[in-house]
Design a protein around this motif. Sequence first.
Motif, PDB file in Angstrom:
ATOM      1  N   THR A 148     -23.432  53.422  23.378  1.00  0.00           N
ATOM      2  CA  THR A 148     -23.671  51.762  22.203  1.00  0.00           C
ATOM      3  C   THR A 148     -25.606  52.021  23.162  1.00  0.00           C
ATOM      4  O   THR A 148     -26.051  51.990  24.230  1.00  0.00           O
ATOM      5  CB  THR A 148     -22.759  51.141  22.823  1.00  0.00           C
ATOM      6  OG1 THR A 148     -21.974  51.492  22.562  1.00  0.00           O
ATOM      7  CG2 THR A 148     -23.536  50.228  22.329  1.00  0.00           C
ATOM      8  N   PRO A 149     -26.329  51.511  21.616  1.00  0.00           N
ATOM      9  CA  PRO A 149     -27.955  51.665  22.040  1.00  0.00           C
ATOM     10  C   PRO A 149     -27.949  49.924  23.219  1.00  0.00           C
ATOM     11  O   PRO A 149     -27.004  49.162  22.413  1.00  0.00           O
ATOM     12  CB  PRO A 149     -28.521  51.046  20.344  1.00  0.00           C
ATOM     13  CG  PRO A 149     -27.717  51.576  20.323  1.00  0.00           C
ATOM     14  CD  PRO A 149     -26.122  51.993  20.555  1.00  0.00           C
ATOM     15  N   LEU A 170     -29.563  50.696  16.849  1.00  0.00           N
ATOM     16  CA  LEU A 170     -28.808  49.926  16.572  1.00  0.00           C
ATOM     17  C   LEU A 170     -27.977  50.617  16.677  1.00  0.00           C
ATOM     18  O   LEU A 170     -26.822  50.424  17.058  1.00  0.00           O
ATOM     19  CB  LEU A 170     -29.296  49.236  14.536  1.00  0.00           C
ATOM     20  CG  LEU A 170     -30.409  48.441  15.203  1.00  0.00           C
ATOM     21  CD1 LEU A 170     -30.536  47.794  13.562  1.00  0.00           C
ATOM     22  CD2 LEU A 170     -29.936  46.814  15.887  1.00  0.00           C
ATOM     23  N   ALA A 176     -24.175  54.260  11.106  1.00  0.00           N
ATOM     24  CA  ALA A 176     -23.576  52.108  11.874  1.00  0.00           C
ATOM     25  C   ALA A 176     -22.102  51.791  11.599  1.00  0.00           C
ATOM     26  O   ALA A 176     -21.943  50.904  10.916  1.00  0.00           O
ATOM     27  CB  ALA A 176     -24.808  51.308  11.484  1.00  0.00           C
ATOM     28  N   PRO A 177     -21.278  53.221  12.445  1.00  0.00           N
ATOM     29  CA  PRO A 177     -20.066  51.390  12.044  1.00  0.00           C
ATOM     30  C   PRO A 177     -19.725  51.034  13.002  1.00  0.00           C
ATOM     31  O   PRO A 177     -20.347  50.348  14.395  1.00  0.00           O
ATOM     32  CB  PRO A 177     -18.852  52.773  12.524  1.00  0.00           C
ATOM     33  CG  PRO A 177     -19.715  53.796  13.369  1.00  0.00           C
ATOM     34  CD  PRO A 177     -20.712  53.771  13.193  1.00  0.00           C
ATOM     35  N   GLU A 178     -19.128  49.739  12.309  1.00  0.00           N
ATOM     36  CA  GLU A 178     -18.511  48.668  13.218  1.00  0.00           C
ATOM     37  C   GLU A 178     -18.058  48.886  15.309  1.00  0.00           C
ATOM     38  O   GLU A 178     -18.590  48.792  15.705  1.00  0.00           O
ATOM     39  CB  GLU A 178     -17.289  47.732  12.642  1.00  0.00           C
ATOM     40  CG  GLU A 178     -17.751  46.577  13.601  1.00  0.00           C
ATOM     41  CD  GLU A 178     -18.830  45.543  12.855  1.00  0.00           C
ATOM     42  OE1 GLU A 178     -18.480  44.570  13.001  1.00  0.00           O
ATOM     43  OE2 GLU A 178     -19.075  46.154  12.429  1.00  0.00           O
ATOM     44  N   ASN A 179     -17.020  50.025  15.353  1.00  0.00           N
ATOM     45  CA  ASN A 179     -16.338  49.806  16.069  1.00  0.00           C
ATOM     46  C   ASN A 179     -17.241  51.701  16.458  1.00  0.00           C
ATOM     47  O   ASN A 179     -15.073  52.145  15.851  1.00  0.00           O
ATOM     48  CB  ASN A 179     -15.180  49.340  16.558  1.00  0.00           C
ATOM     49  CG  ASN A 179     -14.931  48.070  15.869  1.00  0.00           C
ATOM     50  OD1 ASN A 179     -15.851  47.223  17.589  1.00  0.00           O
ATOM     51  ND2 ASN A 179     -14.173  47.592  15.590  1.00  0.00           N
TER      52      ASN A 179
ATOM     53  N   ARG B 573     -25.549  42.494  20.994  1.00  0.00           N
ATOM     54  CA  ARG B 573     -25.997  42.538  18.805  1.00  0.00           C
ATOM     55  C   ARG B 573     -24.027  41.874  18.739  1.00  0.00           C
ATOM     56  O   ARG B 573     -22.752  42.452  19.293  1.00  0.00           O
ATOM     57  CB  ARG B 573     -26.402  42.888  18.678  1.00  0.00           C
ATOM     58  CG  ARG B 573     -25.784  44.852  19.070  1.00  0.00           C
ATOM     59  CD  ARG B 573     -27.236  45.609  17.907  1.00  0.00           C
ATOM     60  NE  ARG B 573     -28.320  45.835  18.890  1.00  0.00           N
ATOM     61  CZ  ARG B 573     -28.602  47.315  19.338  1.00  0.00           C
ATOM     62  NH1 ARG B 573     -27.260  47.716  19.720  1.00  0.00           N
ATOM     63  NH2 ARG B 573     -29.602  46.621  19.734  1.00  0.00           N
ATOM     64  N   THR B 575     -22.964  42.993  15.238  1.00  0.00           N
ATOM     65  CA  THR B 575     -22.482  43.847  14.823  1.00  0.00           C
ATOM     66  C   THR B 575     -23.686  44.933  14.927  1.00  0.00           C
ATOM     67  O   THR B 575     -25.331  45.396  15.239  1.00  0.00           O
ATOM     68  CB  THR B 575     -22.821  43.804  13.333  1.00  0.00           C
ATOM     69  OG1 THR B 575     -24.178  43.797  12.697  1.00  0.00           O
ATOM     70  CG2 THR B 575     -21.507  43.011  13.088  1.00  0.00           C
ATOM     71  N   PRO B 576     -23.267  46.503  14.513  1.00  0.00           N
ATOM     72  CA  PRO B 576     -24.634  47.764  15.187  1.00  0.00           C
ATOM     73  C   PRO B 576     -25.844  47.117  13.962  1.00  0.00           C
ATOM     74  O   PRO B 576     -26.863  48.000  14.098  1.00  0.00           O
ATOM     75  CB  PRO B 576     -23.776  48.866  14.442  1.00  0.00           C
ATOM     76  CG  PRO B 576     -22.654  48.727  15.075  1.00  0.00           C
ATOM     77  CD  PRO B 576     -22.219  46.930  14.395  1.00  0.00           C
ATOM     78  N   SER B 577     -25.215  46.656  12.823  1.00  0.00           N
ATOM     79  CA  SER B 577     -26.825  46.361  12.348  1.00  0.00           C
ATOM     80  C   SER B 577     -27.541  45.195  13.220  1.00  0.00           C
ATOM     81  O   SER B 577     -28.639  45.095  11.485  1.00  0.00           O
ATOM     82  CB  SER B 577     -26.362  46.697  10.941  1.00  0.00           C
ATOM     83  OG  SER B 577     -24.952  45.746  10.228  1.00  0.00           O
ATOM     84  N   SER B 578     -27.005  44.315  13.247  1.00  0.00           N
ATOM     85  CA  SER B 578     -27.404  43.384  13.703  1.00  0.00           C
ATOM     86  C   SER B 578     -28.882  43.278  15.470  1.00  0.00           C
ATOM     87  O   SER B 578     -28.091  44.040  16.205  1.00  0.00           O
ATOM     88  CB  SER B 578     -27.037  41.846  13.604  1.00  0.00           C
ATOM     89  OG  SER B 578     -25.878  42.272  14.663  1.00  0.00           O
ATOM     90  N   THR B 629     -17.582  46.299  25.810  1.00  0.00           N
ATOM     91  CA  THR B 629     -18.022  47.250  24.277  1.00  0.00           C
ATOM     92  C   THR B 629     -19.231  47.130  23.492  1.00  0.00           C
ATOM     93  O   THR B 629     -18.786  47.444  22.088  1.00  0.00           O
ATOM     94  CB  THR B 629     -16.589  46.731  23.296  1.00  0.00           C
ATOM     95  OG1 THR B 629     -16.698  45.147  23.377  1.00  0.00           O
ATOM     96  CG2 THR B 629     -14.933  46.606  23.945  1.00  0.00           C
ATOM     97  N   ASN B 630     -19.796  45.913  23.888  1.00  0.00           N
ATOM     98  CA  ASN B 630     -20.412  46.268  23.543  1.00  0.00           C
ATOM     99  C   ASN B 630     -22.344  46.949  23.861  1.00  0.00           C
ATOM    100  O   ASN B 630     -23.646  45.848  23.424  1.00  0.00           O
ATOM    101  CB  ASN B 630     -21.289  44.338  22.670  1.00  0.00           C
ATOM    102  CG  ASN B 630     -21.075  43.705  24.058  1.00  0.00           C
ATOM    103  OD1 ASN B 630     -21.673  44.342  24.921  1.00  0.00           O
ATOM    104  ND2 ASN B 630     -20.862  42.476  23.292  1.00  0.00           N
ATOM    105  N   GLY B 631     -21.717  47.169  24.942  1.00  0.00           N
ATOM    106  CA  GLY B 631     -23.002  48.442  25.146  1.00  0.00           C
ATOM    107  C   GLY B 631     -24.173  47.716  26.498  1.00  0.00           C
ATOM    108  O   GLY B 631     -25.227  48.396  26.988  1.00  0.00           O
ATOM    109  N   GLU B 640     -15.104  42.475  23.362  1.00  0.00           N
ATOM    110  CA  GLU B 640     -13.689  42.552  23.219  1.00  0.00           C
ATOM    111  C   GLU B 640     -12.808  42.660  23.769  1.00  0.00           C
ATOM    112  O   GLU B 640     -12.777  43.206  24.832  1.00  0.00           O
ATOM    113  CB  GLU B 640     -13.016  44.338  22.061  1.00  0.00           C
ATOM    114  CG  GLU B 640     -13.910  44.413  20.709  1.00  0.00           C
ATOM    115  CD  GLU B 640     -13.477  45.534  19.729  1.00  0.00           C
ATOM    116  OE1 GLU B 640     -12.610  45.884  20.754  1.00  0.00           O
ATOM    117  OE2 GLU B 640     -14.846  46.328  19.254  1.00  0.00           O
TER     118      GLU B 640
END
Lengths: 205, 694
Positions: A148-149, A170, A176-179, B573, B575-578, B629-631, B640
């Motif tokens: 994870t970045p 990102l 760029a999947p959610e999980n 973050r 979501t991975p795109s935000s 879970t969010n790095g 999560e």
Amino acid sequence: MRTIKFFTLAVLFISILSCSDDNDDAPFLVIESETISNLHAPQSGGQGSGEDISGAFTKFSFSTGQATTSETEWDIAFRGTSIILNGGTSLGTTDEPDRTGEASGYIADSTLGGITKVNTALLKEDSDKGYVITGWYTYSGPPKHVITPTPGKVLVIKTHDGKYAKVEILSYYKDAPENPDGLTDESRYFTFKYVYQPNEGITTF
Amino acid sequence: MSLNKNNILIFFLFFFSCLLFSQEKNTIIQDSTKTEKLEDVIITATRTKRQLSSLPLPALLISKKEIHSINSLRLNDILNEQTGLITVPDFGGGEGIQLQGLDAQYTLILIDGVPLIGRSAGTLDISRITVGNIKQIEIVKGASSSLYGSDALGGVINIITENPKNGFNADLNSRSGSFGTYDNSMNLGYKKEKMSITSFINGFQSGGYDLNTEDELKTVEPYSNYTFNTKLDFNFNDKTNLFISGRYYTQNQDYVASENLKGESKINEWNTHLKLSHTYNKKWSSYFEFYATRYKANEFLNNPDNSRFSETDFNQLLIRPEARGIYIPSEKSTFIGGLGWNHETLIRTDFSSQPEFNSPYIYLQYDTNPNDKLNIILGARFDNHNKYKSQFSPKTALRYELSNKIAVKGSVGYGFKAPDFRQLYFDFSNAIVGYTVLGYNAVTTKLPEMEDEGQIANIIVPLSEFEDELNPENSVSINIGIDYTLYSNLKFNLNIFRNNIHDLIDTRVVANKINGQNVFSYYNVHKVYTQGVELNTLWKPATNIKISGGYQLLFAKDTAAEDAFKNGNVYARLTPSSSSFQLKEQDYFGLYNRSRHMANFKIFYTVEKWHLDANIRGTYRSKYGLYDTNGNSYLDTYDEFIKGYSIWDFAINKTFFKNYQLGLGIDNVLGFTDTQNISNISGRIFYGKLNINF
């Protein structure tokens, strides 16, 4: 009285506008903000295969906003989780390109918007001791083995030709999947957001 | 499975036919359970007999009666239902106990006052312990190294085994249930005047279970184990007593690593315990104790062609002679002092040497009642050690009765956990990936060797940092509580706790290898704390109904992480795109695998004329996080979480013909499972039990 005041203000305003319009020798370029998706950065070997990591780095240029195969006109390049800059010297890994430019950088703890000015004192070049851009991701380990970045890591970069950019990575997985699941999702696909300051010598964004 | 279901059906039929049959006769059978119990006595808190109700320390006692009425099999079953205690699965497959928010490695587990060993990865698997021959379980919360030395940071759990009654007595106990679980035990006891002898055998079998059927592996592979325990108690005269106990435990489990790699894992453990007690006069008594135990674990994996793929061994030995003296100068005070020596060795795969620990120790405790209302305990222990820093562990506790109904109590104590052999002597290089892990004491010799062999690219942590001895992980714990007896049948007790834990041992990179991998070693780094409130209520609205409830509020945090959040260095973050955003102080959730809220609720109901007892028990734990879970490497509110859950158990037991007892029950009535995250909850369990006393 009031009309005169308004008139002078209006004149001043117009003259400011016309000033910038007229200045042809140094056009002030608009700051570019882009998101690049699925930049594929494969590697061979490594990861317990017993072989050294090899394979070409995927190079990227901020001025064109695209991947490039040019040996000189690139700023940043990716291979797996390795990120190199076009400045300094090579670490000497297999297939690692020689540096031809003056690129350097550092990692800041911030949001992308939070970086408003480059701290030039922190800029460093790649060397034979190691890369400047490390520690940009967090590895979850078992059971999912996800890369994870790390949120809040902004890559601040001086490009090969002396301009500045800031980058937020990102995702490391395709689309760029959610999980993401490190074992099943396709990795080594970079999605990143960047802001490029195309004006020479300007260190603000 | 089908065999299993049949068994339950038989139990079921038997149970109800007996129920019908025996109802008619019931009126003539004399009630035997009515005799009022004497005050509960606990020995673990002070190493002398003390009334539980007057103790200045937070303690808990689980009786044999409760263990029987809920039809527990293993220690983890019963501990899970106690306030503030929860068993958490270890990656090695075992289950350890979390107490006051402290990890499983920080609670000392004793059998008849002597410790169990075999923490191959730090956790002691408490499902190893059968409850078939237990008289009572004593739990003392708060650091207790002042009496027990290493490992007693969070507290002490002492399992007291049963002694025989006069004459010859025997009981047989058999339970079978879902997931191919069979448990059979036999107790034989004989007591006459000066001598008593007792033998216990337990066999336990589990068919294992699989929560995730998609892959080749089972969540828990089938296993079986046996426990043998023999105790001899001999009174030479009124004053001199000899106690000898021998215990043997063996377990076999299939070991499956992948479709192609299969093998077996074995555990063999023995304990011998010898104690000679002598009372000189009213004031003086002494104990000479000798304890030795060995824990062996071996596992292997074979390739499909039966050639050996891997093999690991773990072989630990502990020998402990101890002399204790008790001096009672007056009715108001008791001194207890002890002198002992721990000798420990370990032979293990991937060790730099065969280490040997030698640690003499001495302790003293003064327990006094200056007046009727006040009780004070002062104690301290010194553990000398040849391989890490010696430890001085003081403790003080106080209880004051404000009135007949209210008493306040408080205690402050020091606890430590010795670095384990792995943290000192590990010498492990991963053959596939190529990294190396070195124990703290192995670094100064091993790293230069690796350098000479040309394996090291550069050294990051200078060798001089390894010259000092590694500090044991240590903590200061504070407990403040109130016992409130509103009516004789309604009691509350409240305990506020705080554990400040220092020098937690973690790994760091000490050198880079030329193959691009790293050399890791251990160092003292983290400071964490756990704090919270525990509330227990016991209500007996009638003689045959007992209702109890317990609740624990817990905050378990790493102070460095707290600072990172406070200083705004942590981001997340959505979501991975935000883009990422900065987290606030209150976004830090705390340590992994800690629930903020845990609660339990139990009703025990007895119908005396039917000789029937039934109970419903529920436990709840609120949401918790198992990993980031969010790095951002911290557990924050945007991670999560594993959802909170509750588990309800039901049991009914019926005694007939005085000596026969049949039981039926459902554990985990609602069939809760979390196949992704919780490996130690197998699902709904139906069972039947038969108990015969001779």
